[in-house]
Design a protein around this motif. Sequence first.
Motif, PDB file in Angstrom:
ATOM      1  N   LEU A  24       0.826  -1.204   0.000  1.00  0.00           N
ATOM      2  CA  LEU A  24       0.000   0.000   0.000  1.00  0.00           C
ATOM      3  C   LEU A  24       0.866   1.261   0.000  1.00  0.00           C
ATOM      4  CD1 LEU A  24      -2.631   1.570   0.305  1.00  0.00           C
ATOM      5  CD2 LEU A  24      -2.580   1.100   2.753  1.00  0.00           C
ATOM      6  N   LEU A  25       1.882   1.280   0.867  1.00  0.00           N
ATOM      7  CA  LEU A  25       2.728   2.471   0.951  1.00  0.00           C
ATOM      8  C   LEU A  25       3.423   2.748  -0.380  1.00  0.00           C
ATOM      9  CD1 LEU A  25       4.349   2.129   4.496  1.00  0.00           C
ATOM     10  CD2 LEU A  25       2.929   4.013   3.690  1.00  0.00           C
ATOM     11  N   ALA A  26       4.044   1.715  -0.939  1.00  0.00           N
ATOM     12  CA  ALA A  26       4.719   1.912  -2.219  1.00  0.00           C
ATOM     13  C   ALA A  26       3.716   2.265  -3.307  1.00  0.00           C
ATOM     14  CB  ALA A  26       5.496   0.651  -2.606  1.00  0.00           C
ATOM     15  N   GLY A  27       2.547   1.626  -3.246  1.00  0.00           N
ATOM     16  CA  GLY A  27       1.519   1.881  -4.255  1.00  0.00           C
ATOM     17  C   GLY A  27       1.051   3.335  -4.217  1.00  0.00           C
ATOM     18  N   LEU A  28       0.884   3.869  -3.011  1.00  0.00           N
ATOM     19  CA  LEU A  28       0.452   5.265  -2.894  1.00  0.00           C
ATOM     20  C   LEU A  28       1.487   6.192  -3.518  1.00  0.00           C
ATOM     21  CD1 LEU A  28      -1.026   5.367   0.714  1.00  0.00           C
ATOM     22  CD2 LEU A  28      -2.275   5.585  -1.444  1.00  0.00           C
ATOM     23  N   GLY A  29       2.770   5.896  -3.283  1.00  0.00           N
ATOM     24  CA  GLY A  29       3.816   6.710  -3.903  1.00  0.00           C
ATOM     25  C   GLY A  29       3.812   6.556  -5.411  1.00  0.00           C
ATOM     26  N   GLY A  30       3.657   5.296  -5.848  1.00  0.00           N
ATOM     27  CA  GLY A  30       3.659   5.016  -7.283  1.00  0.00           C
ATOM     28  C   GLY A  30       2.504   5.695  -8.004  1.00  0.00           C
ATOM     29  N   LEU A  31       1.433   5.978  -7.266  1.00  0.00           N
ATOM     30  CA  LEU A  31       0.297   6.683  -7.868  1.00  0.00           C
ATOM     31  C   LEU A  31       0.716   8.022  -8.463  1.00  0.00           C
ATOM     32  CD1 LEU A  31      -2.751   6.399  -5.473  1.00  0.00           C
ATOM     33  CD2 LEU A  31      -2.669   5.865  -7.889  1.00  0.00           C
ATOM     34  N   PHE A  32       1.599   8.712  -7.745  1.00  0.00           N
ATOM     35  CA  PHE A  32       2.029  10.027  -8.229  1.00  0.00           C
ATOM     36  C   PHE A  32       2.739   9.899  -9.565  1.00  0.00           C
ATOM     37  CE2 PHE A  32       1.431  10.693  -3.754  1.00  0.00           C
ATOM     38  CZ  PHE A  32       0.930  11.963  -3.663  1.00  0.00           C
ATOM     39  N   THR A  33       3.640   8.916  -9.656  1.00  0.00           N
ATOM     40  CA  THR A  33       4.355   8.756 -10.918  1.00  0.00           C
ATOM     41  C   THR A  33       3.401   8.287 -12.007  1.00  0.00           C
ATOM     42  OG1 THR A  33       5.109   6.676  -9.956  1.00  0.00           O
ATOM     43  CG2 THR A  33       6.718   8.434 -10.173  1.00  0.00           C
ATOM     44  N   MET A  34       2.489   7.375 -11.643  1.00  0.00           N
ATOM     45  CA  MET A  34       1.561   6.909 -12.657  1.00  0.00           C
ATOM     46  C   MET A  34       0.700   8.051 -13.164  1.00  0.00           C
ATOM     47  SD  MET A  34      -1.631   4.470 -12.737  1.00  0.00           S
ATOM     48  CE  MET A  34      -2.575   5.945 -12.973  1.00  0.00           C
ATOM     49  N   GLN A  35       0.222   8.891 -12.244  1.00  0.00           N
ATOM     50  CA  GLN A  35      -0.610  10.018 -12.659  1.00  0.00           C
ATOM     51  C   GLN A  35       0.177  11.007 -13.510  1.00  0.00           C
ATOM     52  OE1 GLN A  35      -3.817  10.365 -12.110  1.00  0.00           O
ATOM     53  NE2 GLN A  35      -4.413   9.416 -10.196  1.00  0.00           N
ATOM     54  N   ALA A  36       1.502  11.067 -13.292  1.00  0.00           N
ATOM     55  CA  ALA A  36       2.334  11.966 -14.087  1.00  0.00           C
ATOM     56  C   ALA A  36       2.860  11.284 -15.338  1.00  0.00           C
ATOM     57  CB  ALA A  36       3.502  12.494 -13.253  1.00  0.00           C
ATOM     58  N   ASN A  37       2.278  10.113 -15.649  1.00  0.00           N
ATOM     59  CA  ASN A  37       2.639   9.401 -16.869  1.00  0.00           C
ATOM     60  C   ASN A  37       4.069   8.864 -16.858  1.00  0.00           C
ATOM     61  OD1 ASN A  37       2.171   8.257 -19.279  1.00  0.00           O
ATOM     62  ND2 ASN A  37       2.165  10.142 -20.479  1.00  0.00           N
ATOM     63  N   LEU A  48      14.235  -1.049  -1.430  1.00  0.00           N
ATOM     64  CA  LEU A  48      15.381  -1.772  -0.877  1.00  0.00           C
ATOM     65  C   LEU A  48      16.345  -0.814  -0.199  1.00  0.00           C
ATOM     66  CD1 LEU A  48      16.183  -4.679  -0.702  1.00  0.00           C
ATOM     67  CD2 LEU A  48      17.489  -4.428  -2.788  1.00  0.00           C
ATOM     68  N   PHE A  49      16.594   0.322  -0.847  1.00  0.00           N
ATOM     69  CA  PHE A  49      17.458   1.328  -0.234  1.00  0.00           C
ATOM     70  C   PHE A  49      16.839   1.817   1.080  1.00  0.00           C
ATOM     71  CE2 PHE A  49      19.693   2.115  -4.377  1.00  0.00           C
ATOM     72  CZ  PHE A  49      20.969   1.936  -3.881  1.00  0.00           C
ATOM     73  N   GLY A  50      15.524   2.041   1.082  1.00  0.00           N
ATOM     74  CA  GLY A  50      14.843   2.491   2.291  1.00  0.00           C
ATOM     75  C   GLY A  50      14.975   1.470   3.413  1.00  0.00           C
ATOM     76  N   ALA A  51      14.755   0.206   3.076  1.00  0.00           N
ATOM     77  CA  ALA A  51      14.861  -0.861   4.070  1.00  0.00           C
ATOM     78  C   ALA A  51      16.272  -0.902   4.643  1.00  0.00           C
ATOM     79  CB  ALA A  51      14.513  -2.207   3.430  1.00  0.00           C
ATOM     80  N   ALA A 208      10.006   8.870  -1.627  1.00  0.00           N
ATOM     81  CA  ALA A 208       9.784   9.007  -0.186  1.00  0.00           C
ATOM     82  C   ALA A 208       8.854   7.904   0.317  1.00  0.00           C
ATOM     83  CB  ALA A 208       9.192  10.381   0.106  1.00  0.00           C
ATOM     84  N   PHE A 209       7.778   7.668  -0.412  1.00  0.00           N
ATOM     85  CA  PHE A 209       6.836   6.608  -0.021  1.00  0.00           C
ATOM     86  C   PHE A 209       7.511   5.237  -0.064  1.00  0.00           C
ATOM     87  CE2 PHE A 209       2.454   8.049   0.590  1.00  0.00           C
ATOM     88  CZ  PHE A 209       2.542   9.374   0.217  1.00  0.00           C
ATOM     89  N   SER A 210       8.290   5.006  -1.126  1.00  0.00           N
ATOM     90  CA  SER A 210       8.938   3.706  -1.256  1.00  0.00           C
ATOM     91  C   SER A 210       9.935   3.492  -0.128  1.00  0.00           C
ATOM     92  CB  SER A 210       9.659   3.595  -2.601  1.00  0.00           C
ATOM     93  OG  SER A 210       8.757   3.712  -3.660  1.00  0.00           O
ATOM     94  N   GLY A 211      10.648   4.568   0.251  1.00  0.00           N
ATOM     95  CA  GLY A 211      11.588   4.460   1.363  1.00  0.00           C
ATOM     96  C   GLY A 211      10.878   4.039   2.640  1.00  0.00           C
ATOM     97  N   LEU A 212       9.724   4.656   2.880  1.00  0.00           N
ATOM     98  CA  LEU A 212       8.935   4.312   4.064  1.00  0.00           C
ATOM     99  C   LEU A 212       8.442   2.865   3.979  1.00  0.00           C
ATOM    100  CD1 LEU A 212       8.067   5.880   6.573  1.00  0.00           C
ATOM    101  CD2 LEU A 212       5.878   6.322   5.459  1.00  0.00           C
ATOM    102  N   GLY A 214       9.885   0.459   2.435  1.00  0.00           N
ATOM    103  CA  GLY A 214      11.034  -0.406   2.704  1.00  0.00           C
ATOM    104  C   GLY A 214      11.312  -0.485   4.193  1.00  0.00           C
ATOM    105  N   ALA A 215      11.216   0.667   4.867  1.00  0.00           N
ATOM    106  CA  ALA A 215      11.461   0.686   6.314  1.00  0.00           C
ATOM    107  C   ALA A 215      10.412  -0.137   7.050  1.00  0.00           C
ATOM    108  CB  ALA A 215      11.467   2.127   6.819  1.00  0.00           C
ATOM    109  N   TYR A 216       9.189  -0.149   6.524  1.00  0.00           N
ATOM    110  CA  TYR A 216       8.166  -0.993   7.147  1.00  0.00           C
ATOM    111  C   TYR A 216       8.612  -2.451   7.118  1.00  0.00           C
ATOM    112  CZ  TYR A 216       3.844  -3.404   8.172  1.00  0.00           C
ATOM    113  OH  TYR A 216       2.915  -4.231   8.753  1.00  0.00           O
ATOM    114  N   LEU A 217       9.122  -2.859   5.960  1.00  0.00           N
ATOM    115  CA  LEU A 217       9.577  -4.253   5.819  1.00  0.00           C
ATOM    116  C   LEU A 217      10.679  -4.574   6.819  1.00  0.00           C
ATOM    117  CD1 LEU A 217       9.826  -4.743   1.965  1.00  0.00           C
ATOM    118  CD2 LEU A 217       8.231  -5.860   3.509  1.00  0.00           C
TER     119      LEU A 217
END
Lengths: 315, 370
Positions: A24-37, A48-51, A208-212, A214-217
């Motif tokens: 969910l966390l990564a997906g929410l971040g990925g939404l921004f990139t997806m919306q920006a095409n 992985l870097f975040g973790a 930023a979302f992906s880093g978080l 990763g840290a969750y993992l």
Amino acid sequence: MDFLASVFNLSLLVAGIRIAIPILLAGLGGLFTMQANILNIGMEGMMLFGAWAGVVVSYLTGSVWLALTAAVAVGLLAAMIFGLFGVRYKCNIIVAGMGLNLFGAAFTMYLLRSIFHTRGSLSDPRISGVPTLNIPVIEGIPIIGPLLSGHSILVYVAFLLVLGVHYFLYRTPTGLRIRAVGEHAEAVKSVGVDPGRIQFLAVLISGAFSGLAGAYLSLAQLRLFVENMVAGRGFIALAAIYFGGGTPVGTMVAALIFGLAEALSLRLQTLGYPSQFMLMIPYVVTVTILIIVSRLANMPRRLKVPGAVEEVSMK
Amino acid sequence: MHKYLDAFLRNIVRPLLAVLVALVIGALVILLSHQNPWEAYNKMLFGAFGNFNRIAETLERSIPVILAALGTAVAFTSGVFNAGVEGSLYLGAFASFLVGYELTLPAIIHIPLALLGAMLVGAAWAFIPGWAKAYYKADETVTTILLNYVAVLITSYLVAIPFKDLTAGTQQTPAIHPSAYLPRFLPPSRVHIGLFIAIGVAIFLYWLLRRTTLGYNIRIVGMNGSFAEYVGVDVPRTMIKAMLMSGAIGGLAGACQVMGILRRFVDGFSPGYGFEGIMVALLARNHPLGIILAGLFYGALQTGAAYMDRTTAVPKELLNSMVAVIIFFVTAEGLFAFLESSEALREKLRRWHILKGHGGKGGLNNGFPG
């Protein structure tokens, strides 16, 4: 009936929620990139870097809050590499993502071996994990208590972020700009906004979302770092975005379904049933839905990266 | 006029520059971890080419990479970003195991039959995302990456339950019949005739893409889909044909590992040959013959790094980080754009005041990025 009761119960739901959070966390971040095409294949590497950063900073300082900050910062840094090459220097965006994933997998291992002289994983009692939150009153209620209370704080953060992302994307000027770049970059350019900058911003947010995530993992689920511990969750997050129709709430629902499927497969595995088919479900369902959705032709314009394929093909 | 110079700049100088940048960054990283980069690189070079055994290991490592890259390149050339060669590779490998294990035949029939089985299964697997891309424009990158997981899980199930070798501790199948072994020709190493298969496929692809109608169609579909449609090429069918070939070659890559090296199917046997293939295809800019060179280079990097890992304190993971750097720098269109053509290069040199002329603002290619 015994079988069903032993598989489908409350603890399955709880496990499903916990497994769904990094997606969910990564997906929410990925939404921004997806919306920006921008097709963000690189979330895997950012996670992985975040973790990695989370575990290392937690190990060195003992402060989980510093660790989370570091995870977000390193996620941003990784996203910057992705944005620099993918957006600024016009690498093929897919190639930039794959490059980042390769770099993340290899470089975290390299650092682990050259700094900590260990191979495979880093675990230590000094690594402090993300604390859990017991909600008073609610925790005493049967069924609802264990479902809602006693999770890692990041679980609650993730669900709050669903609302936050929804608000940001649909109610703020920056959110509008991000979506506008995805819809029609030329139109954005004509009103004096640089689409490249907006895309770079979207990439940074996803970092930023992906880093978080990763840290969750590494800090909420396991309290250690393992090589390649993201194990495809970045791609599943991408799948969750598609599955959820490109909206925050849809992504949340998709992440929860994927989490439940994985929890179910883990449960069946411990009972001696082949888990592989359960594990396949999210992928098969996503691919099927992606094909159906593409056929209905609602999404391809936004999800397709213009020029991406042409650049790779033979000159 | 500058056709050959331009091709030289684009295809040789740019990748070399990228490798050089990566080597320098790698050396800095090694220095920062208090090791000697010169020694590490020397060991790497020796590890890749130092003696007969080292060279043989490099060749052995290159075979699946070259094949995976060729499979990837066909699809790329038709404009389909097939990241799913890994899936075809796994299922093809399993198919070759099935033929090699279930049938008993003379080697002269058994080997081709097992290879054929792998190609058919690999192609069938690639058909799904190819068809979805060609007719429904379903994003093939996402579908192929997700289907990779499905393919690995299918084989993982087959190895864990129906075809498990009960005498072994690991998840693997029993051995195939010796009549399905790919012959090895550089004893005592494991280099097998898959090397010639890979070179053969590369030459075949080169011929196909340059000299046949199908190859021409594949290329123009990849260069400009709407133009291809305009001149009457059946774009979807061409894409699907390219994907079928891509999958078939991916299956072949898997079969080579099973029949030439492992001689059985082992769960999770690929360290990501499919992804390595993508990197190599990118390095070689999808040129089939260039892929042989780039594949050998990649194989040399891997064996060299493994040797460096054993003999120095520098971990081999550094190398894969460097490969990522190489990929970034080779594919960054905007970064070394001045190495695209001799005209752009001269303009850049003028602007740097190395060449005389009207440098600075107002030059010929002023709008050129980089």
